[in-house]
Motif scaffolding. Structure first.
Motif: not given
Lengths: 225, 211
Positions: A118-119, A127-128, A211-213, A218-219
């Motif tokens: 996660g972030a 936040d996983d 893209t990864h961020a 959005s996950a």
């Protein structure tokens, strides 16, 4: 040579390909030479009218050296293979480079579950991000993975990384990889694990930093079990 | 002599091999369904009576439409695509093997044709308390628990009680019924949110009395 058929997408993929090439060249050389000798001898000493066959005990020096000399030379080749193997094993399995991020990979009959940090980039926090079948990583970042199995033996295999690692129930096995190119590639189970083994597949998405961020943002939290 | 042996052994093997390689599936229907069910059998059993040890429910005699619904749900990812749904994760890849036209219908028809199995109770809920909660369920599943195909509500009297509990927990946690497009699952998720674990067991105990 192998990269013509399957891209190399990790830092150690070329090392492993190099080792496979070394084994193939050395073993291939001796295989071809032995087969050539075998068929040449069959032809040279083929049945001829009036010529009786001769029984060889193999004890005569001029006969036994056909075995001992190639044997010694093959052992010399083995030394090169062992040196190459130890070097690759050490670099891939014994060294654990410092991680930019850590993920958890969980195998079960017959799916892969991935726990992303996660972030906050910390595993096992609120936040996983949990996904099934889809692993998202960032290119040029070193990842540690903690590999687990919920039921039977599995094997986490990413062919483009040349990565294979058994997953054992009751153990958390740590490994690492560093992707070197972006793209979407296959994940498979490389250990027979039951009737659905052949369809226990997944995908790894190797993304650039932006893209990864964006994916992390959005996950959905709905994926948290 | 050798040539004769080759003819005697090799030719029949060739014929058997050619027959085995014939990829033409049986036509859609019971025969194909029976063939496809061989893949389900290791978990659900030869008579589709299920195996609680591996969380495989009894499915024999369930309506064809319901089995089709669930298989399509697994294929679409409405079911079995959540990290918390372990038995579902096992089922989803198996459903994805039904990839030819008519496979889902055939295997569902076959399973529906099997003698229904009413698994024994394994939970210890309070049926009296559960009866009150069931009033909400009855709107779709019917007062007799036999379901309503128009509302895609299955006959829950026929399902394992442990399976019902797992599914209610899945609905409540969002492991099921939380995907956009899962119209009928969303309805169940909404109705499961207010249930405590004990309330789930109570209402399931009541459902068991409807048999």
């Amino acid at each position: 040579m192998l990269e013509r058929f399957l891209v190399q997408a990790s830092t150690y993929a070329s090392d492993i390909d190099g080792l496979i090439n070394l084994v193939a060249v050395l073993a291939g050389f001796w295989f071809l030479l032995a087969e050539a000798m075998f068929f040449w001898l069959i032809w040279k000493f083929r049945a001829r009218p009036g010529k009786k066959s001769q029984y060889l005990t193999g004890k005569e020096k001029h006969v036994s050296r056909w075995i001992t000399i190639p044997h010694a030379l093959v052992l010399v080749c083995d030394v090169f293979i062992i040196i190459g193997s130890v070097r690759v094993w050490y670099n891939v399995k014994q060294v654990l480079p410092e991680a930019d991020s850590t993920i958890r990979i969980i195998g079960q009959q017959w799916a892969w579950t991935f726990q992303h940090p996660g972030a906050d980039n910390e595993l096992d926090t609120a936040d996983d991000i949990f996904t099934v079948e889809d692993l998202h990583v960032e290119v040029e970042k070193t990842y540690h993975f903690k590999l687990e199995s919920r039921d039977v033996l599995h094997d986490f295999s990413v062919p483009v990384f040349r990565l294979k690692q058994d997953a054992l129930p009751g153990r958390s096995i740590t490994g690492w990889f560093r992707p070197t190119m972006t793209g979407e590639f296959g994940i498979q189970c490389a250990e027979i694990c039951g009737i659905g083994h052949g369809i226990m597949a997944g995908r790894i998405h190797i993304e650039d930093a932006n893209t990864h961020a964006a994916w992390i943002s959005s996950a959905s939290v709905a994926t948290t079990p | 002599m050798m040539l004769r042996n080759v003819r005697r052994i090799g030719l029949p093997l060739l014929v058997i091999g050619a027959a085995a390689c014939d990829a033409t599936p049986p036509p859609v229907g019971m025969a194909r369904g029976a063939e496809l069910y061989e893949t389900c059998q290791p978990c659900h059993g030869a008579e589709a009576a299920g195996n609680p040890d591996i969380a495989a429910p009894a499915i024999a005699g369930l309506p064809q439409w319901y089995i089709q619904d669930q298989l399509r749900g697994f294929q679409a990812g409405y079911r079995g695509d959540h990290a918390g749904d372990l038995p579902g994760l096992r089922m989803r890849p198996m459903a994805l093997t039904l990839n030819r036209e008519g496979d889902v219908e055939s295997v569902a028809e076959y399973v529906a044709s099997l003698d229904p199995h009413f698994p024994a109770s394994t939970l210890h809920g309070n049926a009296g308390v559960g009866a009150a909660s069931y009033a909400v369920c009855a709107a779709c599943h019917g007062a007799d628990g036999l379901g309503n195909p128009d509302l895609h509500a299955p006959p829950i009297v026929q399902l394992d009680d442990w399976y019902l509990l797992n599914q209610l927990r899945n609905f409540k946690s969002g492991a099921r019924g939380a995907r956009p497009g899962d119209t009928w699952g969303v309805t169940m998720r909404v109705n499961s949110l207010a249930l405590t674990d004990q309330a789930m067991q109570d209402v399931i105990a009541y459902v068991q009395t409807l048999r």
